[in-house]
Design an enzyme around this catalytic site. Structure first.
Site, PDB file in Angstrom:
ATOM      1  N   HIS A  13      40.873  44.832  35.659  1.00  0.00           N
ATOM      2  CA  HIS A  13      39.477  44.361  35.770  1.00  0.00           C
ATOM      3  C   HIS A  13      39.377  43.517  37.038  1.00  0.00           C
ATOM      4  O   HIS A  13      39.796  42.370  37.071  1.00  0.00           O
ATOM      5  CB  HIS A  13      39.092  43.522  34.541  1.00  0.00           C
ATOM      6  CG  HIS A  13      37.662  43.090  34.540  1.00  0.00           C
ATOM      7  ND1 HIS A  13      36.835  43.248  33.451  1.00  0.00           N
ATOM      8  CD2 HIS A  13      36.879  42.509  35.486  1.00  0.00           C
ATOM      9  CE1 HIS A  13      35.628  42.795  33.725  1.00  0.00           C
ATOM     10  NE2 HIS A  13      35.632  42.327  34.960  1.00  0.00           N
ATOM     11  N   HIS A  15      37.014  42.482  40.694  1.00  0.00           N
ATOM     12  CA  HIS A  15      35.808  42.535  41.532  1.00  0.00           C
ATOM     13  C   HIS A  15      36.222  42.452  42.992  1.00  0.00           C
ATOM     14  O   HIS A  15      36.829  41.470  43.408  1.00  0.00           O
ATOM     15  CB  HIS A  15      34.863  41.382  41.188  1.00  0.00           C
ATOM     16  CG  HIS A  15      34.363  41.456  39.785  1.00  0.00           C
ATOM     17  ND1 HIS A  15      33.252  42.193  39.435  1.00  0.00           N
ATOM     18  CD2 HIS A  15      34.845  40.936  38.635  1.00  0.00           C
ATOM     19  CE1 HIS A  15      33.073  42.117  38.121  1.00  0.00           C
ATOM     20  NE2 HIS A  15      34.017  41.362  37.605  1.00  0.00           N
ATOM     21  N   LYS A  95      31.514  51.068  33.162  1.00  0.00           N
ATOM     22  CA  LYS A  95      31.412  49.649  32.793  1.00  0.00           C
ATOM     23  C   LYS A  95      30.007  49.326  32.313  1.00  0.00           C
ATOM     24  O   LYS A  95      29.029  49.571  33.019  1.00  0.00           O
ATOM     25  CB  LYS A  95      31.745  48.774  34.005  1.00  0.00           C
ATOM     26  CG  LYS A  95      31.552  47.272  33.791  1.00  0.00           C
ATOM     27  CD  LYS A  95      32.565  46.673  32.837  1.00  0.00           C
ATOM     28  CE  LYS A  95      32.297  45.201  32.540  1.00  0.00           C
ATOM     29  NZ  LYS A  95      32.570  44.305  33.656  1.00  0.00           N
ATOM     30  N   HIS A 134      31.326  44.378  29.060  1.00  0.00           N
ATOM     31  CA  HIS A 134      31.197  42.917  29.154  1.00  0.00           C
ATOM     32  C   HIS A 134      30.498  42.487  27.869  1.00  0.00           C
ATOM     33  O   HIS A 134      29.293  42.649  27.741  1.00  0.00           O
ATOM     34  CB  HIS A 134      30.382  42.530  30.399  1.00  0.00           C
ATOM     35  CG  HIS A 134      30.242  41.042  30.565  1.00  0.00           C
ATOM     36  ND1 HIS A 134      30.719  40.361  31.660  1.00  0.00           N
ATOM     37  CD2 HIS A 134      29.711  40.098  29.752  1.00  0.00           C
ATOM     38  CE1 HIS A 134      30.477  39.063  31.513  1.00  0.00           C
ATOM     39  NE2 HIS A 134      29.857  38.883  30.362  1.00  0.00           N
ATOM     40  N   HIS A 168      37.819  41.055  29.404  1.00  0.00           N
ATOM     41  CA  HIS A 168      38.033  39.599  29.532  1.00  0.00           C
ATOM     42  C   HIS A 168      37.690  38.833  28.256  1.00  0.00           C
ATOM     43  O   HIS A 168      36.816  37.985  28.243  1.00  0.00           O
ATOM     44  CB  HIS A 168      37.266  39.030  30.734  1.00  0.00           C
ATOM     45  CG  HIS A 168      35.851  39.495  30.896  1.00  0.00           C
ATOM     46  ND1 HIS A 168      34.912  39.405  29.894  1.00  0.00           N
ATOM     47  CD2 HIS A 168      35.222  40.089  31.935  1.00  0.00           C
ATOM     48  CE1 HIS A 168      33.777  39.902  30.334  1.00  0.00           C
ATOM     49  NE2 HIS A 168      33.936  40.331  31.561  1.00  0.00           N
ATOM     50  N   ASP A 240      39.837  39.849  36.263  1.00  0.00           N
ATOM     51  CA  ASP A 240      38.431  39.486  36.466  1.00  0.00           C
ATOM     52  C   ASP A 240      38.307  38.559  37.674  1.00  0.00           C
ATOM     53  O   ASP A 240      37.408  37.729  37.736  1.00  0.00           O
ATOM     54  CB  ASP A 240      37.809  38.850  35.220  1.00  0.00           C
ATOM     55  CG  ASP A 240      36.287  38.848  35.269  1.00  0.00           C
ATOM     56  OD1 ASP A 240      35.705  39.589  36.091  1.00  0.00           O
ATOM     57  OD2 ASP A 240      35.674  38.094  34.501  1.00  0.00           O
TER      58      ASP A 240
HETATM   59 ZN   LIG Z   1      34.203  40.974  35.585  1.00  0.00          ZN
END
Ligand SMILES: [Zn+2]
Length: 335
Positions: A13, A15, A95, A134, A168, A240
């Protein structure tokens, strides 16, 4: 010198953003990870075949070697089956963001009407495309994840062949879900294995410890540690890691996100060693993810050694977690 070797670490995960930020942060992950699930919450979100291919090319242009695989994801919307068939080979997962719940999630799902989502989720089941979620409601900030458990139950029971990854996770409620449904999995960040809400707002407010979902209570931290340290087979490491420029973090209206990509493996060694569980770290940072997602990452060997390492104050204009603090593990070599 005490050392510990990790093979083909995977960040499930991540970004990477875009533009200059992408150029600054992608090499940091590519250095020590074999691959990473790259989140699609750009502006606008990654939602067409062209978006996926172009973003992948921008990522590959930003990493200095070929020994890194960006596992691409699509931003969840209701898609038709023909479209999903056409992109299935280009993506590793889709996602799902509830609308407006985190950075650049405005175009996400606003109502979890299962019948509206059914064609998309059934097509994903048939094509074996995992759904990353999420999982937060728009409720009170400390309760958002626990409140989302009923939606996970709805998704897991209606689509038993769909792999659903609770991203997460931060609560004991989410940990408890793992053994309730065969098709529910989870990623856990390194910061949620270290922080509680006290580390965010218990003393002075600490913007670099602020993320969504926010760090929770000590008993939640204990529940996360229990499944991570034993490398529960349905649990994977996902950092994350979410870079924001320093001025967006150290400001009124602090952006949510903690930057850990270049220090995650070192911190994980420290945590797992502290609990005498270093032998389980390989499964947590790679083997579990390989079997859950069916991945065969390129060979990469990371040797970490036990020696003091002071975390840099900045990586370009991004302040990492624990900036300036000394930890006990450092990366010695990458092959
Ligand atoms: Zn994230």
């Amino acid at each position: 010198m005490t050392t510990h070797t990790l093979l083909m670490p995977l960040d499930m995960h991540l970004h990477l953003r875009d533009g200059v930020m992408l150029e600054n942060v992608a090499p940091l992950t590519a250095y020590s990870f074999s691959g990473a699930i790259v989140m699609p919450n750009l502006v606008p979100p990654v939602s067409t075949l062209e978006d996926i291919q172009a973003y992948r090319e921008r990522i590959m242009a930003a990493v200095p070697n070929d020994f890194f695989e960006p596992y691409m994801t699509l931003f969840y919307k209701n898609y038709d089956k023909a479209f999903l068939e056409s992109v299935a080979d280009e993506i590793t997962a889709i996602k799902l963001y509830p609308a407006g719940i985190t950075t650049n999630s405005e175009g996400g799902v606003s109502s979890f009407d299962i019948e509206e989502m059914r064609p998309t989720l059934e097509a994903m089941s048939n094509l074996n495309i995992p759904l990353c979620v999420h999982g937060e409601t728009d409720g009170f900030v400390m309760d958002r994840e626990a409140e989302f458990m009923s939606i996970y139950e709805l998704l897991a029971s209606n689509f038993p062949n769909l792999k659903i990854i609770m991203e997460h996770i931060t609560t004991k409620e989410a940990v408890n879900m793992l053994d309730k449904f065969d098709n529910l999995y989870a990623t856990i960040t390194v910061h949620h294995l270290l922080l509680t809400l006290d580390d965010v707002v218990g003393g002075m407010m600490m913007p670099h410890n602020f993320c969504k979902p926010i760090a929770k209570r000590p008993e939640d931290l204990d529940a996360l540690l229990s499944v991570a340290l034993e490398a529960h087979p349905k649990v994977m490491f996902g950092s994350d890691s979410a870079p924001h420029p320093q001025e967006k973090k150290e400001s009124c209206g602090c952006a949510a996100g903690i930057f850990t990509a270049p220090i995650a493996l070192q911190l994980l060694c420290e945590i797992f060693e502290q609990y005498d569980k270093l032998d389980n770290l390989q499964a947590f940072v790679s083997d579990n993810a390989q079997s859950i997602y069916g991945l065969c990452p390129e060979f990469k060997e990371i040797i970490l050694e036990k020696r003091p390492f002071v975390i840099p104050e900045h990586y370009a204009n991004v302040v990492p977690m624990y900036a300036g603090q000394a930890i006990n593990w450092a990366i010695a070599s990458v092959d």
